[in-house]
Write a protein that holds these residues in place. Structure first.
Motif, PDB file in Angstrom:
ATOM      1  N   ARG A   6       0.872  -1.128  -0.230  1.00  0.00           N
ATOM      2  CA  ARG A   6      -0.275   0.059  -0.447  1.00  0.00           C
ATOM      3  C   ARG A   6       1.232   1.380   0.404  1.00  0.00           C
ATOM      4  O   ARG A   6       1.394   1.454   1.597  1.00  0.00           O
ATOM      5  N   GLU A 196      -9.163  -7.454   0.232  1.00  0.00           N
ATOM      6  CA  GLU A 196      -8.583  -6.205   0.184  1.00  0.00           C
ATOM      7  C   GLU A 196      -7.852  -6.282  -1.191  1.00  0.00           C
ATOM      8  O   GLU A 196      -7.683  -5.411  -1.859  1.00  0.00           O
ATOM      9  N   TYR A 197      -7.060  -7.000  -0.399  1.00  0.00           N
ATOM     10  CA  TYR A 197      -5.557  -7.528  -1.038  1.00  0.00           C
ATOM     11  C   TYR A 197      -5.547  -8.565  -2.435  1.00  0.00           C
ATOM     12  O   TYR A 197      -5.376  -8.086  -4.059  1.00  0.00           O
ATOM     13  N   ASN A 200      -7.396  -5.705  -5.376  1.00  0.00           N
ATOM     14  CA  ASN A 200      -6.867  -5.042  -5.324  1.00  0.00           C
ATOM     15  C   ASN A 200      -5.734  -4.880  -6.593  1.00  0.00           C
ATOM     16  O   ASN A 200      -5.180  -4.209  -7.480  1.00  0.00           O
ATOM     17  N   MET A 204      -5.745  -3.521 -10.306  1.00  0.00           N
ATOM     18  CA  MET A 204      -4.430  -3.058 -10.505  1.00  0.00           C
ATOM     19  C   MET A 204      -3.446  -3.608 -12.220  1.00  0.00           C
ATOM     20  O   MET A 204      -3.382  -3.210 -13.503  1.00  0.00           O
ATOM     21  N   GLN A 307     -14.474  -1.202  -4.788  1.00  0.00           N
ATOM     22  CA  GLN A 307     -12.667   0.297  -5.148  1.00  0.00           C
ATOM     23  C   GLN A 307     -12.416   0.344  -7.166  1.00  0.00           C
ATOM     24  O   GLN A 307     -12.712  -0.185  -7.544  1.00  0.00           O
ATOM     25  N   VAL A 309      -9.752   2.276  -9.438  1.00  0.00           N
ATOM     26  CA  VAL A 309      -8.819   3.011  -9.819  1.00  0.00           C
ATOM     27  C   VAL A 309      -8.439   3.713 -11.270  1.00  0.00           C
ATOM     28  O   VAL A 309      -8.987   3.491 -12.129  1.00  0.00           O
ATOM     29  N   GLU A 365      -6.474   5.837  -5.489  1.00  0.00           N
ATOM     30  CA  GLU A 365      -7.249   4.444  -5.966  1.00  0.00           C
ATOM     31  C   GLU A 365      -8.760   5.016  -3.956  1.00  0.00           C
ATOM     32  O   GLU A 365      -8.071   5.690  -3.552  1.00  0.00           O
ATOM     33  N   LEU A 367     -11.393   2.675  -1.722  1.00  0.00           N
ATOM     34  CA  LEU A 367     -12.225   2.224  -1.452  1.00  0.00           C
ATOM     35  C   LEU A 367     -13.293   2.142  -0.078  1.00  0.00           C
ATOM     36  O   LEU A 367     -13.148   3.160   0.576  1.00  0.00           O
TER      37      LEU A 367
END
Length: 943
Positions: A6, A196-197, A200, A204, A307, A309, A365, A367
């Protein structure tokens, strides 16, 4: 070592970066510099009479010297003489940006290998840093790999020597690489536990298909498993070169002498003459529209997540300051538009956002953690609506000025300790090529107009569609824990080697400067108001800031058995309204000054933490007094806080670490013990507003409260301010008391495996009850704990379970000792297939330590590390304030701030070995493994 997944804003590197939490549990646990920064407050309520006179407005880059050696090494130095400590950081310009599919994660793998030893020092470098008493670690990011060490000032040359050694003498050994690859894979699986990871990572990759920024910093399990020693060594030869590195030194040193030492140590290292490795990646930061359809992940988890981006320009782009203002208006704090539209409406429990500004590109980003009843498509619609309002409707001048105040204060407050300040300078130089970047950034912030904010909103948020992802949990309830099994301890397999016969670390340690005199620490002054409120004050003019700490004896220990969570619900609602102002007014008062105030509930009390610019101390103190004395607990806000607590509970029960810790505590302690009581959905729903009001009236009282202030203030005036705000706080009734029941050791080993669905990595807690802080064995126990597992690399557990066997990414032990006895515990993260072996090896080490004890060398090294880290910690205003509070609450002498290191130094091997015999009980412990089902551990006898 941690992967810096992060990325924080380029302008600000708070303590989170260092992977070191300030408080694991309030007043429980082991004993776990500043730049002269002055800012002009924009808070209308400032009262400058409290601030010391003759201040000089300086900057982040003030007094910074940049030197370039003949071999190309860039050296950034800044003298800061407010504490006898220094930080040495080596920044290599290599990260995920220099990778591709197939070798994703190789920079991070190399970071791990850099602790494995060199040709001249074939020992674990973590052990060398530990023996020096240095707080040392490393991280890998998209653009850089960074090694940082903070220690007492006489260790400066030794730290430089070690960094130079591993710059050109590291050994990439095949056997060690295979072991460390298992460690990295364990680390990656640990991240996979977090929804969350996972979300993401997918977003990404979709947002940056054309650039390595879309790759995960730590890599993938498949790529890591395929690394060869030749590949890793090639990266080392390519990128670990003085002409691809930045050395940053900040702290208590003399520049001329230090530059001479740097030249002596580093100039003999040759530059890499192959210029190909320095070539920039060819990349066009296109803002072309992405797919309008969201990426949907339906996997086991707890709360729904939204989320998005947006791609942004690089850090050097002139639009970055206006984009940061846009972010603060949209999503930062209770006054932000998204917080009011989503959290205050009950549709979400949390909103977070960040402008990521890197060397070649950036991104925005956002969330949102949705409440279970909310539809993610509705969340997306509200987010888009609020962004459209920012684009099409005028931003108010009030919002603009508030964001500027918050940003300015954030930079000042996050750069008060020398480690963070060096991180800021290193990041500025490495990312933008200019160590003065932050100063120019602050100057640019002042010039941002309403029109600038709307211009960048139009340019970056209207002309492109974001990459959007939904996480829809398919399973939110953890299975019940497995049957409690009492297992007779047997030793049928020994996975461990004898670790007491370790290499002689001393012969590989560089010399330290013994001529530098120590500094006598100034102690705080104390006064007590007639109502019993205790105040400790420590003026410090090194920065134009103030840190406020506090303690109220109103912790979770007072929760009724069927209303667990009540104390937390009270503390979480203090800022939600008073007799004088509503929650938005309170938030505006603080945000307008860039100040912050927070209450955190622990078992034995509520900890208060606040920070502000020194001009704004009256605002901070007045706000604290108002919310403590006059809370009204509005029903609507109370219901929203309860809803957030229920969402947080679901996430806790989906987190193997939280589940393991909860199960461990409820197995060590009896049901009548406060440490057994944890919130549940039923207990949170049962709490009424009347319960909250009654709890606050009963437990929030001046004679169980301690406040401490550290920073730039005038002593007499601050005393008057505190008296004016708190003297009328009335005492009512007797001080509430609670009696803790006795805690017995289990008769044998208890092993439990609560299963958390959908997790790739297991978290194990091993331990039993411990001692309280007043126990005469405490200092010996702290030394014992450090030898066993106080450091995840240099300790016995780290050296054996992590470093030699490669069974875990992280393993450490912890002694929690407060007013009441806490726990001794070992925590580790393992793949399911390695868990049985890791537990067995850990128990063998405990047995060995219990029976054979420690060596005198281990005791000396532990004492050096503990005292060194203690002195380093006191250079941080937040940690200094915390320790002042902690000592007072635990009834320790005010001299403890000075005498702690002497007491540690007085510990003998005989005392440590006695503590090992009396406090470690390898055959009477609780072993809890949460996460995947570890079938090999169920229904079998302990190994």
């Amino acid at each position: 070592m941690s992967v810096y997944l992060r990325l924080l804003r380029i302008r600000s590197f708070p303590y989170l970066l260092l992977a070191v939490g300030l408080i694991l549990a309030l007043f429980l646990g082991g004993e776990s510099s500043y730049s002269k920064l002055v800012a002009v407050s924009k808070c209308v309520n400032s009262n400058k009479q409290l601030v010391t006179e003759n201040q000089t407005v300086l900057t982040i880059a003030d007094n910074v010297h940049k030197t370039t050696l003949e071999n190309g090494l860039t050296v950034i130095t800044k003298e800061v003489h407010t504490a006898p400590v220094v930080t040495v950081q080596m920044w290599y310009k290599v990260g995920t940006r220099n990778e591709k599919l197939g070798v994703n994660g190789i920079a991070h793998q190399l970071e791990h290998m850099m602790f494995k030893g060199t040709k001249s020092r074939p020992v674990q470098f973590g052990q060398l840093f530990s023996a020096l008493g240095s707080n040392s670690n490393a991280f890998t990011s998209h653009d850089q790999t960074v090694y940082y060490n903070t220690a007492e000032r006489n260790k400066l040359k030794a730290l430089l020597t070690l960094e130079a050694d591993r710059m050109h003498n590291a050994v990439i050994d095949t056997e060690q690489l295979e072991s460390e690859k298992r460690v990295v894979i364990s680390e990656l699986k640990g991240y996979e536990n977090d929804p969350e990871y996972r979300l993401n990572r997918v977003i990404m990759r979709s947002a940056f298909l054309d650039h390595p920024y879309g790759l995960p910093v730590g890599g993938t399990e498949e790529d890591v498993a395929g690394f060869t020693a030749k590949q890793v060594e090639q990266y080392y030869e390519n990128f670990y070169s003085p002409n691809n590195a930045i050395l940053v030194i900040v702290g208590d040193f003399e520049t001329t002498k230090t530059i001479e030492a740097v030249k002596e140590i580093f100039e003999k290292i040759p530059a890499n003459q192959d210029k190909k490795f320095l070539e920039q990646t060819k990349f066009k930061n296109s803002l072309a529209a992405n797919s309008s359809e969201p990426i949907i992940l339906k996997q086991p988890g707890a709360a729904p997540l939204f989320q998005s981006v947006y791609r942004l320009p690089s850090a050097k782009h002139p639009d970055i300051p206006a984009l940061d203002i846009f972010d603060y208006i949209l999503a930062e704090g209770r006054n932000s538009r998204l917080d009011q539209a989503l959290v205050d409406s009950g549709k979400a429990s949390d909103v977070s956002a960040s402008v990521i500004s890197l060397e070649e590109a950036g991104w925005y980003e956002l969330l949102v953690t949705a409440n279970s009843a909310s539809k993610l498509s509705k969340i997306e619609s509200i987010v888009n609506r609020e962004i459209s309002y920012l684009i099409d409707k005028e931003v108010s001048l009030e919002e603009l000025n508030r964001a500027k105040a918050q940003l300015q204060a954030s930079v000042i407050l996050s750069n008060r300790d020398i480690t963070s300040l060096a991180m800021q300078l290193g990041n500025d130089q490495a990312t933008t090529g200019d160590y003065t970047y932050t100063d120019r950034y602050l100057a640019a912030i002042k010039k941002v107009t309403v029109q600038d904010v709307q211009r960048v909103a139009q340019k970056y948020f209207k002309q492109q569609k974001p990459t959007v992802g939904f996480f829809e949990p398919t399973q939110i309830k953890a299975k019940e824990k497995s049957d409690r099994k009492q297992l007779v301890a047997q030793h049928s397999e020994n996975f461990s080697k004898n670790t007491t016969a370790s290499v002689d670390i001393a012969k590989y340690l560089p010399a330290v400067d013994s001529t530098i005199a120590s500094t006598n620490r100034v102690l705080p002054s104390k006064f007590t108001l007639p109502n019993g409120l205790e105040i400790l004050l420590l003026p410090d003019q090194s920065t134009s800031t103030v840190t406020l700490g506090g303690y109220i004896k109103a912790g979770a220990e007072f929760d009724p058995h069927n209303q667990a969570g009540l104390a937390s619900l009270v503390a979480d609602n203090l800022l939600n309204g008073t007799k004088n102002q509503d929650f938005l007014s309170i938030a505006r008062t603080l945000d307008d000054c860039g100040a912050n105030l927070d209450f955190e509930t622990y078992r034995e009390g509520v900890y208060i933490e606040g920070n502000s610019l020194s001009d704004d101390l009256p605002v901070l103190v007045k706000t604290l007094a108002d919310v403590i004395k006059n809370p009204t607990f509005p029903q609507q806000q109370l219901q929203l806080t309860r809803k957030q607590a229920l969402t947080n509970l679901k996430q806790d029960l989906d987190d193997p670490e939280e589940v393991a810790q909860r199960t461990f505590s409820q197995t060590v302690f009896p049901k009548t013990h406060p440490s057994y009581n944890f919130p549940s959905q039923e207990s949170l729903q049962r709490i009424t507003r009347a319960d909250v009001v009654n709890f606050q009236e009963k437990h929030y009282r001046p004679d169980t409260t301690v406040l401490a202030l550290v920073g730039d203030f005038e002593l007499t005036q601050v005393k008057k301010l505190i008296e004016r705000e708190f003297a009328n706080w009335q005492v009512s009734g007797k001080i509430p008391q609670i009696k803790y029941p006795p805690v017995n050791l289990p008769e044998s080993v208890i092993r439990l495996n609560p299963v958390v669905p959908g997790k790739a990595q297991a978290i194990t807690f091993i331990g039993n009850k411990a001692i309280n802080r007043q126990d005469p064995r405490y200092y010996a126990a702290i030394v014992l704990n450090h030898i066993l597992g106080g450091d995840t690399i240099s300790s016995r557990l780290g050296s054996e379970i992590r470093d030699r066997l490669g069974l875990t990414y992280g393993i450490y032990s912890n002694l929690l000792a407060g007013k009441n006895a806490g726990t001794f515990s070992i925590e580790m993260q393992t793949s399911p297939e390695h868990t049985t072996k890791a537990i067995a090896s850990t128990r063998e080490l405990l047995e060995e330590l219990h029976q054979k004890g420690v060596t005198p060398t281990e005791v000396e090294n532990a004492k050096h590390n503990l005292t060194g880290n203690y002195n380093v910690s006191l250079a941080s205003p937040n940690e200094l304030t915390y320790r002042i509070i902690r000592n007072q609450v635990l009834d320790l002498d005010i001299e403890e701030l000075r005498s702690y290191t002497d007491k540690i130094q007085a510990v003998t091997p005989v005392q440590v070995n006695q503590a090992a015999r009396e406090l470690l009980h390898p055959d009477k412990i609780v072993v809890v493994t949460a996460g995947p089902a570890v079938l090999a551990d169920q229904g079998k006898r302990s190994n």
